[in-house]
Design a protein around this motif. Sequence first.
Motif, PDB file in Angstrom:
ATOM      1  N   GLY A  21       5.032   1.146  -9.943  1.00  9.54           N
ATOM      2  CA  GLY A  21       4.544  -0.232  -9.896  1.00  9.54           C
ATOM      3  C   GLY A  21       4.977  -0.989  -8.654  1.00  9.54           C
ATOM      4  O   GLY A  21       4.567  -2.129  -8.439  1.00  9.54           O
ATOM      5  N   SER A  22       5.776  -0.375  -7.816  1.00  6.26           N
ATOM      6  CA  SER A  22       6.276  -1.024  -6.610  1.00  6.26           C
ATOM      7  C   SER A  22       5.402  -0.656  -5.410  1.00  6.26           C
ATOM      8  O   SER A  22       5.425   0.491  -4.960  1.00  6.26           O
ATOM      9  CB  SER A  22       7.715  -0.585  -6.333  1.00  6.26           C
ATOM     10  N   PRO A  23       4.654  -1.602  -4.874  1.00  7.46           N
ATOM     11  CA  PRO A  23       3.835  -1.288  -3.700  1.00  7.46           C
ATOM     12  C   PRO A  23       4.675  -0.755  -2.539  1.00  7.46           C
ATOM     13  O   PRO A  23       4.232   0.130  -1.812  1.00  7.46           O
ATOM     14  CB  PRO A  23       3.192  -2.627  -3.340  1.00  7.46           C
ATOM     15  N   THR A  24       5.892  -1.241  -2.409  1.00  4.19           N
ATOM     16  CA  THR A  24       6.760  -0.781  -1.325  1.00  4.19           C
ATOM     17  C   THR A  24       7.136   0.682  -1.525  1.00  4.19           C
ATOM     18  O   THR A  24       7.059   1.485  -0.592  1.00  4.19           O
ATOM     19  CB  THR A  24       8.029  -1.644  -1.235  1.00  4.19           C
ATOM     20  N   ALA A  25       7.560   1.066  -2.734  1.00  7.33           N
ATOM     21  CA  ALA A  25       7.963   2.451  -2.998  1.00  7.33           C
ATOM     22  C   ALA A  25       6.800   3.402  -2.773  1.00  7.33           C
ATOM     23  O   ALA A  25       6.965   4.477  -2.181  1.00  7.33           O
ATOM     24  CB  ALA A  25       8.506   2.597  -4.410  1.00  7.33           C
ATOM     25  N   VAL A  26       5.617   3.028  -3.219  1.00  5.15           N
ATOM     26  CA  VAL A  26       4.448   3.895  -3.057  1.00  5.15           C
ATOM     27  C   VAL A  26       4.022   3.948  -1.592  1.00  5.15           C
ATOM     28  O   VAL A  26       3.749   5.012  -1.055  1.00  5.15           O
ATOM     29  CB  VAL A  26       3.285   3.424  -3.960  1.00  5.15           C
ATOM     30  N   ARG A  27       3.994   2.797  -0.926  1.00  2.94           N
ATOM     31  CA  ARG A  27       3.558   2.737   0.476  1.00  2.94           C
ATOM     32  C   ARG A  27       4.498   3.515   1.395  1.00  2.94           C
ATOM     33  O   ARG A  27       4.072   4.160   2.341  1.00  2.94           O
ATOM     34  CB  ARG A  27       3.457   1.277   0.919  1.00  2.94           C
ATOM     35  N   GLU A  28       5.797   3.479   1.109  1.00  2.01           N
ATOM     36  CA  GLU A  28       6.768   4.149   1.960  1.00  2.01           C
ATOM     37  C   GLU A  28       6.969   5.618   1.612  1.00  2.01           C
ATOM     38  O   GLU A  28       7.668   6.332   2.320  1.00  2.01           O
ATOM     39  CB  GLU A  28       8.104   3.402   1.916  1.00  2.01           C
ATOM     40  N   ALA A  29       6.357   6.083   0.539  1.00  2.00           N
ATOM     41  CA  ALA A  29       6.494   7.488   0.137  1.00  2.00           C
ATOM     42  C   ALA A  29       5.744   8.385   1.108  1.00  2.00           C
ATOM     43  O   ALA A  29       4.699   8.015   1.641  1.00  2.00           O
ATOM     44  CB  ALA A  29       5.946   7.684  -1.279  1.00  2.00           C
ATOM     45  N   ALA A  30       6.294   9.568   1.334  1.00  2.00           N
ATOM     46  CA  ALA A  30       5.645  10.553   2.214  1.00  2.00           C
ATOM     47  C   ALA A  30       4.612  11.346   1.418  1.00  2.00           C
ATOM     48  O   ALA A  30       4.618  12.569   1.401  1.00  2.00           O
ATOM     49  CB  ALA A  30       6.688  11.475   2.821  1.00  2.00           C
ATOM     50  N   THR A  31       3.742  10.625   0.754  1.00  2.00           N
ATOM     51  CA  THR A  31       2.745  11.243  -0.117  1.00  2.00           C
ATOM     52  C   THR A  31       1.383  10.598   0.131  1.00  2.00           C
ATOM     53  O   THR A  31       1.003   9.665  -0.568  1.00  2.00           O
ATOM     54  CB  THR A  31       3.136  11.068  -1.597  1.00  2.00           C
ATOM     55  N   PRO A  32       0.637  11.086   1.105  1.00  2.00           N
ATOM     56  CA  PRO A  32      -0.667  10.488   1.403  1.00  2.00           C
ATOM     57  C   PRO A  32      -1.596  10.427   0.190  1.00  2.00           C
ATOM     58  O   PRO A  32      -2.331   9.454   0.026  1.00  2.00           O
ATOM     59  CB  PRO A  32      -1.245  11.402   2.490  1.00  2.00           C
ATOM     60  N   ALA A  33      -1.563  11.441  -0.658  1.00  2.00           N
ATOM     61  CA  ALA A  33      -2.459  11.452  -1.819  1.00  2.00           C
ATOM     62  C   ALA A  33      -2.114  10.327  -2.790  1.00  2.00           C
ATOM     63  O   ALA A  33      -3.008   9.703  -3.360  1.00  2.00           O
ATOM     64  CB  ALA A  33      -2.396  12.797  -2.527  1.00  2.00           C
ATOM     65  N   LEU A  34      -0.835  10.042  -2.969  1.00  2.00           N
ATOM     66  CA  LEU A  34      -0.432   8.948  -3.855  1.00  2.00           C
ATOM     67  C   LEU A  34      -0.810   7.610  -3.230  1.00  2.00           C
ATOM     68  O   LEU A  34      -1.330   6.727  -3.912  1.00  2.00           O
ATOM     69  CB  LEU A  34       1.071   9.013  -4.134  1.00  2.00           C
ATOM     70  N   ARG A  35      -0.563   7.460  -1.950  1.00  2.00           N
ATOM     71  CA  ARG A  35      -0.894   6.197  -1.274  1.00  2.00           C
ATOM     72  C   ARG A  35      -2.396   5.936  -1.300  1.00  2.00           C
ATOM     73  O   ARG A  35      -2.833   4.792  -1.394  1.00  2.00           O
ATOM     74  CB  ARG A  35      -0.397   6.206   0.172  1.00  2.00           C
ATOM     75  N   ALA A  36      -3.205   6.981  -1.238  1.00  2.00           N
ATOM     76  CA  ALA A  36      -4.658   6.826  -1.194  1.00  2.00           C
ATOM     77  C   ALA A  36      -5.293   6.724  -2.579  1.00  2.00           C
ATOM     78  O   ALA A  36      -6.470   6.388  -2.692  1.00  2.00           O
ATOM     79  CB  ALA A  36      -5.282   8.001  -0.438  1.00  2.00           C
ATOM     80  N   ALA A  37      -4.538   7.016  -3.619  1.00  2.00           N
ATOM     81  CA  ALA A  37      -5.102   7.027  -4.975  1.00  2.00           C
ATOM     82  C   ALA A  37      -5.567   5.627  -5.373  1.00  2.00           C
ATOM     83  O   ALA A  37      -4.877   4.638  -5.138  1.00  2.00           O
ATOM     84  CB  ALA A  37      -4.072   7.539  -5.972  1.00  2.00           C
ATOM     85  N   GLU A  38      -6.741   5.597  -5.955  1.00  2.00           N
ATOM     86  CA  GLU A  38      -7.266   4.336  -6.463  1.00  2.00           C
ATOM     87  C   GLU A  38      -7.069   4.320  -7.964  1.00  2.00           C
ATOM     88  O   GLU A  38      -7.165   5.327  -8.631  1.00  2.00           O
ATOM     89  CB  GLU A  38      -8.738   4.203  -6.104  1.00  2.00           C
ATOM     90  N   GLY A  39      -6.808   3.167  -8.486  1.00  2.00           N
ATOM     91  CA  GLY A  39      -6.595   3.044  -9.921  1.00  2.00           C
ATOM     92  C   GLY A  39      -5.150   3.309 -10.279  1.00  2.00           C
ATOM     93  O   GLY A  39      -4.320   3.610  -9.413  1.00  2.00           O
TER      94      GLY A  39
END
Length: 191
Positions: A21-39
């Motif tokens: 639920g943290s935009p910062t944690a997701v945005r800073e993760a080295a996981t392009p697929a997670l960052r690009a996931a919609e929904g």
Amino acid sequence: MPLHITPAPAPAVRSVRVALGSPTAVREAATPALRAAEGPATAELPLPVYVLDQVGAAAARLTGWRFLIRAEGHSVAAADTVLTADGWTFSHFFEGPYLTSTELALQQAGELSAAYQPRLLSVPELYMLTLWLHGDATADATQGQPAPTDLLVPLAPAPPGIAAHRPHSVAELLPVLTHRLTPSPLLHSPA
């Protein structure tokens, strides 16, 4: 038979949900697929992660819980938690070949005739991760050691000479791993 997925400790689940639920944690993760996931993304299939400290003695210790992160109908990342002095807490998101390999191994294990409790077992010296199918499906997932009849399914990429996604009994695979970790005697030339 279905696998018996053990619920992760509530603090581990909460910490992963907070991280998702943290935009910062997701945005800073080295996981392009997670960052690009919609929904929405959800944490599913919690697996206790053990590290094999002494291969020959099959001595393993619990080091964390891993969750597959699903979005848009498929896994896009994984999340690890670790035990700290304050309890279970989120460690990091990641992706890579072990994500797909874990899903495949779980699917294959679900088709076996016996019931198992899935765990992950890491062998750091060989850069190896296995799906550990513990034969006591009702055991406490935070306790125990690999039993000789438990199954280990090496995940891809597996070390050279060890077939990925082929179940091995602990009694069969541990001697191979022990041999791999035993230093070769130096060849001496005659004087």
